[in-house]
Design a protein around this motif. Structure first.
Motif, PDB file in Angstrom:
ATOM      1  N   LEU A 186       5.967  11.310   3.164  1.00 34.54           N
ATOM      2  CA  LEU A 186       5.553  10.294   3.293  1.00 34.54           C
ATOM      3  C   LEU A 186       5.721   9.445   5.234  1.00 34.54           C
ATOM      4  O   LEU A 186       6.869   9.381   5.368  1.00 34.54           O
ATOM      5  CB  LEU A 186       5.293   8.909   2.866  1.00 34.54           C
ATOM      6  CG  LEU A 186       4.901   7.745   2.522  1.00 34.54           C
ATOM      7  CD1 LEU A 186       4.900   7.448   0.849  1.00 34.54           C
ATOM      8  CD2 LEU A 186       5.200   7.011   3.431  1.00 34.54           C
ATOM      9  N   HIS A 198       7.051  15.861  -1.725  1.00 34.01           N
ATOM     10  CA  HIS A 198       5.965  14.724  -0.927  1.00 34.01           C
ATOM     11  C   HIS A 198       6.907  14.166   0.497  1.00 34.01           C
ATOM     12  O   HIS A 198       7.913  13.267   0.187  1.00 34.01           O
ATOM     13  CB  HIS A 198       5.794  13.128  -1.966  1.00 34.01           C
ATOM     14  CG  HIS A 198       4.828  13.822  -2.662  1.00 34.01           C
ATOM     15  ND1 HIS A 198       5.045  12.914  -3.995  1.00 34.01           N
ATOM     16  CD2 HIS A 198       3.628  14.192  -2.969  1.00 34.01           C
ATOM     17  CE1 HIS A 198       4.097  13.870  -4.925  1.00 34.01           C
ATOM     18  NE2 HIS A 198       3.630  14.930  -4.347  1.00 34.01           N
ATOM     19  N   CYS A 236       4.099   6.857   7.783  1.00 31.05           N
ATOM     20  CA  CYS A 236       3.921   5.334   7.681  1.00 31.05           C
ATOM     21  C   CYS A 236       3.747   5.358   9.470  1.00 31.05           C
ATOM     22  O   CYS A 236       4.503   4.823  10.122  1.00 31.05           O
ATOM     23  CB  CYS A 236       3.560   4.807   6.795  1.00 31.05           C
ATOM     24  SG  CYS A 236       2.270   3.074   7.551  1.00 31.05           S
ATOM     25  N   HIS A 288      -4.733   7.656   4.306  1.00 34.64           N
ATOM     26  CA  HIS A 288      -4.954   6.050   4.149  1.00 34.64           C
ATOM     27  C   HIS A 288      -5.772   5.350   5.688  1.00 34.64           C
ATOM     28  O   HIS A 288      -4.613   5.655   6.056  1.00 34.64           O
ATOM     29  CB  HIS A 288      -4.563   4.814   3.346  1.00 34.64           C
ATOM     30  CG  HIS A 288      -5.154   3.661   3.256  1.00 34.64           C
ATOM     31  ND1 HIS A 288      -6.047   3.112   2.409  1.00 34.64           N
ATOM     32  CD2 HIS A 288      -4.133   2.606   3.838  1.00 34.64           C
ATOM     33  CE1 HIS A 288      -6.667   1.924   3.157  1.00 34.64           C
ATOM     34  NE2 HIS A 288      -5.224   1.581   3.702  1.00 34.64           N
ATOM     35  N   SER A 346       0.981   3.834  -3.156  1.00 33.46           N
ATOM     36  CA  SER A 346      -0.294   5.611  -2.517  1.00 33.46           C
ATOM     37  C   SER A 346       1.296   6.173  -3.166  1.00 33.46           C
ATOM     38  O   SER A 346       0.934   7.319  -3.294  1.00 33.46           O
ATOM     39  CB  SER A 346      -0.338   5.345  -1.261  1.00 33.46           C
ATOM     40  OG  SER A 346      -1.056   4.445  -0.877  1.00 33.46           O
ATOM     41  N   LEU A 351       0.487  -0.895   0.271  1.00 34.15           N
ATOM     42  CA  LEU A 351      -0.403   0.132  -0.530  1.00 34.15           C
ATOM     43  C   LEU A 351       0.622   1.119   0.068  1.00 34.15           C
ATOM     44  O   LEU A 351       0.559   2.184  -0.561  1.00 34.15           O
ATOM     45  CB  LEU A 351      -0.656  -0.328   0.803  1.00 34.15           C
ATOM     46  CG  LEU A 351      -2.231  -1.077   1.007  1.00 34.15           C
ATOM     47  CD1 LEU A 351      -3.106  -1.514   2.150  1.00 34.15           C
ATOM     48  CD2 LEU A 351      -2.771  -0.258  -0.164  1.00 34.15           C
ATOM     49  N   THR A 352       1.667   1.240   1.227  1.00 35.96           N
ATOM     50  CA  THR A 352       2.862   2.534   0.844  1.00 35.96           C
ATOM     51  C   THR A 352       3.350   2.408  -0.646  1.00 35.96           C
ATOM     52  O   THR A 352       3.571   3.753  -0.846  1.00 35.96           O
ATOM     53  CB  THR A 352       4.496   1.773   1.977  1.00 35.96           C
ATOM     54  OG1 THR A 352       3.212   1.921   3.314  1.00 35.96           O
ATOM     55  CG2 THR A 352       4.647   3.139   1.632  1.00 35.96           C
ATOM     56  N   LEU A 368      -1.333   5.295   7.456  1.00 30.90           N
ATOM     57  CA  LEU A 368      -0.667   5.899   6.300  1.00 30.90           C
ATOM     58  C   LEU A 368      -0.914   7.475   5.039  1.00 30.90           C
ATOM     59  O   LEU A 368      -2.408   7.860   4.512  1.00 30.90           O
ATOM     60  CB  LEU A 368      -0.994   5.172   4.651  1.00 30.90           C
ATOM     61  CG  LEU A 368      -0.096   5.391   3.705  1.00 30.90           C
ATOM     62  CD1 LEU A 368       1.420   5.584   3.774  1.00 30.90           C
ATOM     63  CD2 LEU A 368       0.325   4.962   2.999  1.00 30.90           C
ATOM     64  N   GLU A 369       0.019   8.634   5.492  1.00 32.51           N
ATOM     65  CA  GLU A 369      -0.088   9.536   4.682  1.00 32.51           C
ATOM     66  C   GLU A 369       0.412  10.657   3.595  1.00 32.51           C
ATOM     67  O   GLU A 369       1.896   9.918   4.318  1.00 32.51           O
ATOM     68  CB  GLU A 369      -0.719  10.670   5.953  1.00 32.51           C
ATOM     69  CG  GLU A 369      -1.517  12.300   6.397  1.00 32.51           C
ATOM     70  CD  GLU A 369      -2.346  12.912   6.925  1.00 32.51           C
ATOM     71  OE1 GLU A 369      -2.099  13.513   6.648  1.00 32.51           O
ATOM     72  OE2 GLU A 369      -1.606  12.000   7.851  1.00 32.51           O
ATOM     73  N   PRO A 375       2.917   9.042  -5.696  1.00 31.42           N
ATOM     74  CA  PRO A 375       1.877   9.440  -6.439  1.00 31.42           C
ATOM     75  C   PRO A 375       2.839   9.705  -7.245  1.00 31.42           C
ATOM     76  O   PRO A 375       2.187  10.114  -8.644  1.00 31.42           O
ATOM     77  CB  PRO A 375       1.463  11.666  -5.529  1.00 31.42           C
ATOM     78  CG  PRO A 375       1.855  11.436  -3.913  1.00 31.42           C
ATOM     79  CD  PRO A 375       2.995  10.019  -3.623  1.00 31.42           C
ATOM     80  N   VAL A 434      -2.604  12.034  -0.267  1.00 36.47           N
ATOM     81  CA  VAL A 434      -2.764  10.897   0.521  1.00 36.47           C
ATOM     82  C   VAL A 434      -3.268  10.307   1.689  1.00 36.47           C
ATOM     83  O   VAL A 434      -2.912  10.875   2.672  1.00 36.47           O
ATOM     84  CB  VAL A 434      -1.698   9.626  -0.365  1.00 36.47           C
ATOM     85  CG1 VAL A 434      -2.936   7.821   0.223  1.00 36.47           C
ATOM     86  CG2 VAL A 434      -1.682  10.201  -2.198  1.00 36.47           C
TER      87      VAL A 434
END
Length: 457
Positions: free
Chosen positions: A406, A404, A408, A439, A299, A295-296, A446-447, A301, A437
């Motif tokens: 990230l 970005h 998590c 989730h 995700s 998922l990471t 997760l962002e 972008p 993002v």
């Protein structure tokens, strides 16, 4: 390591006051010595304890506490080129000043606590090479469960202060003792708008009597606050503009409650963890971890990034996946044991550089605004709040325009550490970045946040 000299003007006290240093929260009750209980104060040189903790010492003595001050060096290196005072002369002079200053802190009247001190006479400037002797002295007197320890701030910028503060953090974490760290040179070289950690610290208000006795104690350190002679090499080490920081009607401390860990214990904690098992976090062969990793990556972008940093790479499982989507990845971890495993895992990628560092203060040498992607995965809650602020601030500086960030993190309680996943992400969302993002599941969050600018977005 911060580079500065005492001859620089430094950050003025008026700058700190305009930034709100007078409005910091009061020390919580657990950060104060219990009435009649023990307080141990560590000092690298005579005068450190006076500048940073004289009010605390006086407060504790008035509460009937047993206060023991351990001074590592006699401070014989304060004037290395003095034409009038050899190092041995300075050592004798400063030892007498130390005793006079501590005596000035003793309160009048009955019911006052007991004050004692010991001078270890270790080489000035070489505290890091004599930590075993200091640790032995500290452990000898810090035996009671309710002992409170005060020491120089571990990132104060002076080599002796940093070594002593880091040692105190290790010992207090192991013994389960509360720790107060007092900044000294930090007020000189740090800048309120650039350095964020101070906003999370606490203060001990000093009443007029405490302010008076602290001022008297500071004067006792004649060799530091006044010239030794008219020779330029004998000029006062502590200029009046610097001393203004310590004339406040409050003292400032970084507080680590008993039983909580932070970055100071990261290397030892995670080295021990990884030495006990090859995969302590169960990254391999665990369906939950495999799905979260997938998922990471899904995700992200962008299909590819030129530059990326991964903070807290552990054994390199996520690093290997990230390497497929970046041209150059810098992967950082506190544990040398984990990095040895990571090196084997990413050996064939050819685009991953591994770096051992205890974040946030051992920040890798990189250009500002040079990273298109910064990954902070499962490490934010292993930092104290002020450390997290520093880490996030440096991530923001490292991000290129349009880059970005990230994050998590696990959403369940993290026992023995100060923060949880929700708090980590809440802090990140104060950076002013745009969420691209988000989730959330029962177990993790997760962002991905984007920095404004002319990048890819």
């Amino acid at each position: 390591m911060v580079k500065f000299t005492h001859e620089e003007t430094g950050t003025l006290e008026s700058t700190w006051r305009r930034a709100g240093v007078d409005g910091l929260a009061d020390l919580p009750a657990p950060a104060l010595p219990e009435p009649g209980g023990p307080l141990v104060v560590l000092s690298a040189h005579p005068d450190d304890e006076t500048l940073g903790a004289a009010g605390l010492i006086h407060h504790a003595l008035r509460a009937g506490c047993r206060v023991h001050v351990i001074v590592a060096t006699a401070g014989e290196g304060s004037h290395p080129h003095s034409p009038t005072h050899a190092p041995l002369d300075l050592a004798r002079l400063r030892t007498g000043e130390l005793e006079d200053a501590l005596n000035a802190l003793r309160p009048d009247g009955s019911g006052a606590g007991l004050l004692s001190f010991e001078l270890l006479s270790l080489p000035d400037g070489s505290v890091a090479g004599h930590l075993a002797e200091i640790e032995s002295a500290l452990r000898t007197v810090a035996r009671a469960e309710n002992t409170l320890v005060a020491a120089p701030y571990r990132h104060d910028g002076h080599i002796d202060h940093d070594a002593l503060g880091t040692l105190a953090a290790h010992v207090c974490a192991e013994l389960g003792l509360g720790l107060l760290e007092y900044p000294i040179w930090y007020w000189h070289w740090a800048a309120p708008g650039r350095d964020a950690e101070w906003t999370r610290w606490h203060t001990l208000a000093l009443d007029p009597e405490a302010v008076r006795v602290k001022a008297e104690a500071m004067k006792m350190h004649h060799s530091q606050v006044a010239p030794l002679s008219a020779a330029p090499q004998d000029a006062a080490l502590l200029q009046d503009s610097f001393l203004e920081h310590f004339r406040r009607a409050a003292e400032t401390f970084r507080f680590t409650p008993a039983g909580l860990r932070d970055s100071a214990t990261a290397t030892a904690t995670f080295d021990e963890l990884h030495a006990g098992t090859a995969d302590p976090w169960h990254f391999l062969g665990n369906s939950y971890e495999e799905r979260k990793r997938a998922l990471t990556i899904a995700s992200l972008p962008r299909p590819r990034y030129s530059t990326a940093m991964e903070l807290g790479c552990s054994i390199g499982v996520l690093s290997r996946e990230l390497a497929k989507h970046v041209d150059s990845l810098l992967a950082v971890d506190a544990s040398e044991v984990a990095l040895r495993s990571a090196a084997r895992r990413v050996a064939e990628t050819g685009n991953v550089t591994l770096h051992q560092a205890v974040l946030p203060h051992q920040w890798p040498t990189i250009d500002p605004a040079s990273q298109e992607l910064v990954v902070v995965s499962e490490i934010g809650y292993f930092l104290a709040s002020d450390e997290l602020d520093v880490l996030l601030g440096r991530c923001l500086e490292a991000l290129a325009p349009g880059g970005h960030l990230l994050l998590c993190h696990w959403l369940h309680p993290i026992h023995g550490w100060p923060l949880d996943g929700e708090q980590v992400h809440a802090a990140a969302n104060k950076l002013g970045l745009t969420s691209v993002v988000l989730h959330r599941e029962k177990d993790f969050l997760l962002e991905i946040l984007a920095k404004g600018g002319d990048g890819h977005g």
